[in-house]
Design a protein around this motif. Sequence first.
Motif, PDB file in Angstrom:
ATOM      1  N   ARG A   1       0.873  -1.173   0.000  1.00  0.00           N
ATOM      2  CA  ARG A   1       0.000   0.000   0.000  1.00  0.00           C
ATOM      3  C   ARG A   1       0.910   1.223   0.000  1.00  0.00           C
ATOM      4  NH1 ARG A   1      -5.255   0.070   1.912  1.00  0.00           N
ATOM      5  NH2 ARG A   1      -5.154   2.205   1.136  1.00  0.00           N
ATOM      6  N   ALA A   2       1.235   1.697  -1.207  1.00  0.00           N
ATOM      7  CA  ALA A   2       2.110   2.873  -1.268  1.00  0.00           C
ATOM      8  C   ALA A   2       1.309   4.155  -1.088  1.00  0.00           C
ATOM      9  CB  ALA A   2       2.850   2.891  -2.598  1.00  0.00           C
ATOM     10  N   ASP A   3      -0.038   4.039  -1.166  1.00  0.00           N
ATOM     11  CA  ASP A   3      -0.861   5.243  -1.123  1.00  0.00           C
ATOM     12  C   ASP A   3      -1.132   5.751   0.291  1.00  0.00           C
ATOM     13  OD1 ASP A   3      -4.191   3.941  -0.976  1.00  0.00           O
ATOM     14  OD2 ASP A   3      -2.317   2.827  -0.741  1.00  0.00           O
ATOM     15  N   VAL A   4      -0.807   4.910   1.279  1.00  0.00           N
ATOM     16  CA  VAL A   4      -1.040   5.326   2.667  1.00  0.00           C
ATOM     17  C   VAL A   4       0.193   5.031   3.509  1.00  0.00           C
ATOM     18  CG1 VAL A   4      -3.551   5.086   2.754  1.00  0.00           C
ATOM     19  CG2 VAL A   4      -2.107   3.092   3.177  1.00  0.00           C
ATOM     20  N   ASN A   5       0.458   5.896   4.473  1.00  0.00           N
ATOM     21  CA  ASN A   5       1.498   5.576   5.439  1.00  0.00           C
ATOM     22  C   ASN A   5       0.839   4.839   6.614  1.00  0.00           C
ATOM     23  OD1 ASN A   5       0.416   7.549   7.210  1.00  0.00           O
ATOM     24  ND2 ASN A   5       1.729   9.132   6.338  1.00  0.00           N
TER      25      ASN A   5
ATOM     26  N   LYS B   1       2.909  -3.299   7.893  1.00  0.00           N
ATOM     27  CA  LYS B   1       3.211  -2.919   6.502  1.00  0.00           C
ATOM     28  C   LYS B   1       4.491  -3.663   6.124  1.00  0.00           C
ATOM     29  CE  LYS B   1       1.857   0.925   4.378  1.00  0.00           C
ATOM     30  NZ  LYS B   1       2.459   2.001   3.618  1.00  0.00           N
TER      31      LYS B   1
ATOM     32  N   SER C   1       5.563  -4.531   3.413  1.00  0.00           N
ATOM     33  CA  SER C   1       6.247  -4.063   2.214  1.00  0.00           C
ATOM     34  C   SER C   1       7.374  -3.114   2.565  1.00  0.00           C
ATOM     35  CB  SER C   1       5.258  -3.333   1.301  1.00  0.00           C
ATOM     36  OG  SER C   1       4.827  -2.129   1.923  1.00  0.00           O
ATOM     37  N   GLU C   2       7.353  -2.610   3.810  1.00  0.00           N
ATOM     38  CA  GLU C   2       8.312  -1.569   4.136  1.00  0.00           C
ATOM     39  C   GLU C   2       9.656  -2.104   4.604  1.00  0.00           C
ATOM     40  OE1 GLU C   2       6.453   1.632   6.369  1.00  0.00           O
ATOM     41  OE2 GLU C   2       5.250   2.118   4.595  1.00  0.00           O
TER      42      GLU C   2
ATOM     43  N   ILE D   1       8.622   9.843   7.857  1.00  0.00           N
ATOM     44  CA  ILE D   1       8.021  10.665   6.798  1.00  0.00           C
ATOM     45  C   ILE D   1       8.312  12.143   7.033  1.00  0.00           C
ATOM     46  CG2 ILE D   1       5.911  11.154   5.526  1.00  0.00           C
ATOM     47  CD1 ILE D   1       6.734   8.151   5.649  1.00  0.00           C
TER      48      ILE D   1
ATOM     49  N   PRO E   1      16.742  -3.547   5.801  1.00  0.00           N
ATOM     50  CA  PRO E   1      16.514  -2.398   4.916  1.00  0.00           C
ATOM     51  C   PRO E   1      15.070  -1.928   5.042  1.00  0.00           C
ATOM     52  CG  PRO E   1      16.425  -4.433   3.662  1.00  0.00           C
ATOM     53  CD  PRO E   1      16.722  -4.833   5.080  1.00  0.00           C
ATOM     54  N   TYR E   2      14.831  -0.644   4.954  1.00  0.00           N
ATOM     55  CA  TYR E   2      13.474  -0.118   5.037  1.00  0.00           C
ATOM     56  C   TYR E   2      13.133   0.709   3.817  1.00  0.00           C
ATOM     57  CZ  TYR E   2      13.364  -1.663   9.853  1.00  0.00           C
ATOM     58  OH  TYR E   2      13.389  -2.438  10.981  1.00  0.00           O
ATOM     59  N   ARG E   3      11.867   0.653   3.394  1.00  0.00           N
ATOM     60  CA  ARG E   3      11.378   1.561   2.351  1.00  0.00           C
ATOM     61  C   ARG E   3       9.976   1.993   2.785  1.00  0.00           C
ATOM     62  NH1 ARG E   3      12.900  -3.316   0.775  1.00  0.00           N
ATOM     63  NH2 ARG E   3      11.203  -4.824   0.882  1.00  0.00           N
ATOM     64  N   TRP E   4       9.909   3.176   3.328  1.00  0.00           N
ATOM     65  CA  TRP E   4       8.672   3.661   3.924  1.00  0.00           C
ATOM     66  C   TRP E   4       7.793   4.387   2.910  1.00  0.00           C
ATOM     67  CZ3 TRP E   4      13.283   4.901   6.942  1.00  0.00           C
ATOM     68  CH2 TRP E   4      13.433   4.064   8.061  1.00  0.00           C
ATOM     69  N   ALA E   5       6.504   4.007   2.866  1.00  0.00           N
ATOM     70  CA  ALA E   5       5.562   4.691   1.993  1.00  0.00           C
ATOM     71  C   ALA E   5       5.103   5.960   2.699  1.00  0.00           C
ATOM     72  CB  ALA E   5       4.366   3.794   1.702  1.00  0.00           C
ATOM     73  N   ALA E   6       5.311   7.096   2.039  1.00  0.00           N
ATOM     74  CA  ALA E   6       4.881   8.346   2.650  1.00  0.00           C
ATOM     75  C   ALA E   6       3.366   8.498   2.568  1.00  0.00           C
ATOM     76  CB  ALA E   6       5.569   9.526   1.958  1.00  0.00           C
ATOM     77  N   GLY E   7       2.746   7.787   1.618  1.00  0.00           N
ATOM     78  CA  GLY E   7       1.308   7.937   1.417  1.00  0.00           C
ATOM     79  C   GLY E   7       1.039   9.095   0.471  1.00  0.00           C
ATOM     80  N   LEU E   8      -0.192   9.145  -0.031  1.00  0.00           N
ATOM     81  CA  LEU E   8      -0.539  10.162  -1.029  1.00  0.00           C
ATOM     82  C   LEU E   8      -0.398  11.575  -0.489  1.00  0.00           C
ATOM     83  CD1 LEU E   8      -3.686   8.587  -2.731  1.00  0.00           C
ATOM     84  CD2 LEU E   8      -1.530   9.192  -3.844  1.00  0.00           C
TER      85      LEU E   8
ATOM     86  N   LYS F   1      -3.677  13.524   6.287  1.00  0.00           N
ATOM     87  CA  LYS F   1      -4.754  13.086   5.403  1.00  0.00           C
ATOM     88  C   LYS F   1      -6.099  13.299   6.078  1.00  0.00           C
ATOM     89  CE  LYS F   1      -6.417   8.790   3.424  1.00  0.00           C
ATOM     90  NZ  LYS F   1      -6.110   7.935   2.311  1.00  0.00           N
TER      91      LYS F   1
END
Lengths: 382, 381, 150
Positions: A19-23, A114, A116-117, B127, C19-26, C58
């Motif tokens: 889910r890249a659209d939400v943190n 999450k 995926s992170e 973030i 390793p991390y890859r954090w989704a910042a979100g829209l 958000k």
Amino acid sequence: MGQRVAVIASGQTNHCSKRADVNIPELIQEAVDRALLQANMTLDDIDAVVIGNMEHFEGINLSDMWASEGAGSVLKPAIKIATGGTTGASVAACAYYHCASGLFDTVLAIGWEKLSESDPTGGIITAFDPIVERLTLAGAVGGLAIEATAYMKTYNVPEEVIALAAVRARKNAKNNPHAHLKLDLTVEQVLSTPYIAYPIHYLDMCPASDGACAVIMASEKRAKDLTTKPAWIDAVVCRHNHAWIGDIFFGKHSTLESAAIEAYKIAGITDPLNELDVIEMYDPASYTLVSWLEYLHLCKLGEGRRLVEEGITSMEGRLPVNPSGGVVSTNPIGATALIRLAEASLQVQGRAEMRQVDGVRRALSSGFGGSYWNEVFILSAK
Amino acid sequence: MDRVAIVGVAQTKFAAAKVDQNYAEIAYEVTQSLFNQTGANYNDVENIVTASSDFWDGRTISSMAVQDAVGAWLKSETKVSSDGTLAVLYAMMRILSGSFGTTLVLAHCKSSEGDPTLIGNAVFDPIYQRQLGIDLVAAGALQARAYMEKYNITQADLAEVVAKNLGNATRNPNAQRAMSITAQEAMQASLVADPLREYDIAPNSDGACAILLAREDLVSKFTDKPVWLSGVGHYQDNYYLGDRDLTDSRALEKAALKAYSMAGITNPRKELDVVELYDTFSYQELLWSEVLGLAERGKGAELLHSGVTKIGGELPINPSGGVLGAHAMFVAGLVRVAEAALQLRGEAGAHQVEGARRALAHGTVGPCGQTHCVWILSKDK
Amino acid sequence: MSSQPEEELVVYKSSLRIPYRWAAGLTASQFYRRLAQEQKLYGTRCSKTNRVLFPPRKGNAQAGSEEWVEVGPAGTVTTFTIVHYPVPTLAPSTPPIIYALIQLDGADTAFIHQLSEVEIENVKTGMRVTAVFAEKPSGNITDIQYFKPL
């Protein structure tokens, strides 16, 4: 002495690989919003929050602090529970005890992850002692593969039976809008995928998912006002044994059996195969859909294959196991065990839509993780 | 509602690096001590709530390391991933539910095994905050200045807290940082994160603490000096420091009011005999004492200077030396509860507050005190 | 408890390599995209409380829908600290490092960032500062390099 507790409602995100659209707080928010919507409640109606995940998977320390942005826990009583793979069930147990104690009437239980992170295996491996065990263990699948090997050899259970369980579980997931993997497969297709760790084929194993689950529980005092279909929690049993993987007797899953026996005793169940109507069992790999049924005392040791081969645990059978598709279909680790409880409660409430089993009065859900830890919950309509 | 009591407490000596013991060993030390004190054995412990941090331990499922040591075999054990005061609450709820008669609560941490600055930085979200490199000490310093400037509190005031608490710690054999130091001497210590100097900041500690809770009807089996859990409140505040008024704490206020209400306390300043609060930083003793209602807002320093909060005063705060004396993450709140219990049992030795009958124990976790838990303990039922 | 001399005790050193890859979100993604493209800072107004939150959040069922509002780049320091130890996650990291809570003009909340181009003795609560943007934005908070006196 103690209040009865019921699940009022639940909500889940649509679990997927990324889910890249939400943190993180935003993901949690989705599940919370869905649970509140199903319950026809607002955050104001919630007395306390319990939340959990496995911190190393996202690398967020004190994760409940940031998560508060989405969990609805600001200026509310809130506690974080984290016990590895069993987290979702431990969160549910904590929420249950909040209500059962009489100190809180409505509690929001949240599990999330999450995956995926980061690298799930890299995270899981840190569960083991760094000096003696960590260098030699291959994450979660290693321990499971050892048990599967011991089981299949002891009882002469061929791969085909295990694969059949995988095929059924993955097909069940097609009825579940929240499930991550929804696959139409044959036994041959499962067996043709490479071994991750013998004897577990790629398609025997659970995925790594992004997802969140929120469950609203209430004490007896409030439950009947909040829903016409409370799913009563009759038993909550935890068994977290072993500091060392090497202490586990592979071939005798003591924690699951011990938890099940205690849960049945508390719930007054003497013949689980006939007294339970549906099971949402934590199945990290498909062999558990054969082997672990035995520890749940649905049949004698070594006879799990009969339940699968005769279709007793299929959707059309006497005691469907994992109508949701189970963990082999969906696995956002911090949520996974809570999802089992949520799915079991939906079954009891008659809210499971296309995956609904008819006439569910009693359900069992379980949670698994760590060095063979387990929780067992029994839910009922009355 | 049933009553629940603490029937025994145990702690290790806290140290900068307990190199000769691993997690299981420090857990075993306190569990054994509890068993010896209370005469309890494996069968008497009906369930277990542990508290530890995966980050500080560098270990996912950090409770796994202590399963054997706490006697979790075939029992219900669970882990609160937060301060020990919250583990006590969960432990109490498990008894009140009717499912269990006794609960063992155990917290462990070895700060020496990780890099606290890095670990603290990981609390900040990746973030909007983490790349700034800010850690929990710098965050505390932001709160310190905001609080000090609002109420004209000086570094000398903070140094008085240091002198009091580290001096108290010399009477506590379990404290890590204990010294007879004057406020002037404390002000000579180097600035770490302005305005906080070395001793204004709690040390990083290794250690463990365990307490045993029992339902009213089982208490006499273990002790003739039960300490009753009379009231509790816990609340979480906003996450982003900039969303909050750092000179106050809505979460602590609500937690305190709830605990006081449950315990029937209307004038905490007069009705409490001793307070163990969670002072990760010296200024927090002043700030929390105000929010707890022991002094008006802005008058925490006045309370300190009046002598009321020293050992021998009307309302001693942190006779054990507090968190400034030892800070093992998630353990320190449980230690506040244990120390408060020792006071009510008359077992606090050289740091005993004479005739204490009602105590407050406080724990907090999260940047600048985001989550708070307040306990009221009573000698009388 | 052991009474072994220290040199006989094993201390095993290692580190976690995850390793991390954090989704910042829209929402945060939009914030960083606008920062990079427009060199402007935006907060979000919460329709329920009418407050402008920075950093942006958000919208959701509880907070109401989000509305993007330009804020800053100037703001006011509400509190600060001077850190005298090297910060392991910062590159380069030579103390002293100045952290501050800054309330941007137009925002109702403050946020953490760093101050630079200022002498330590001149840092004061209430001082006016303005953002200095990084030359090469990479989608994180250091796309604002620091704040300097206005």
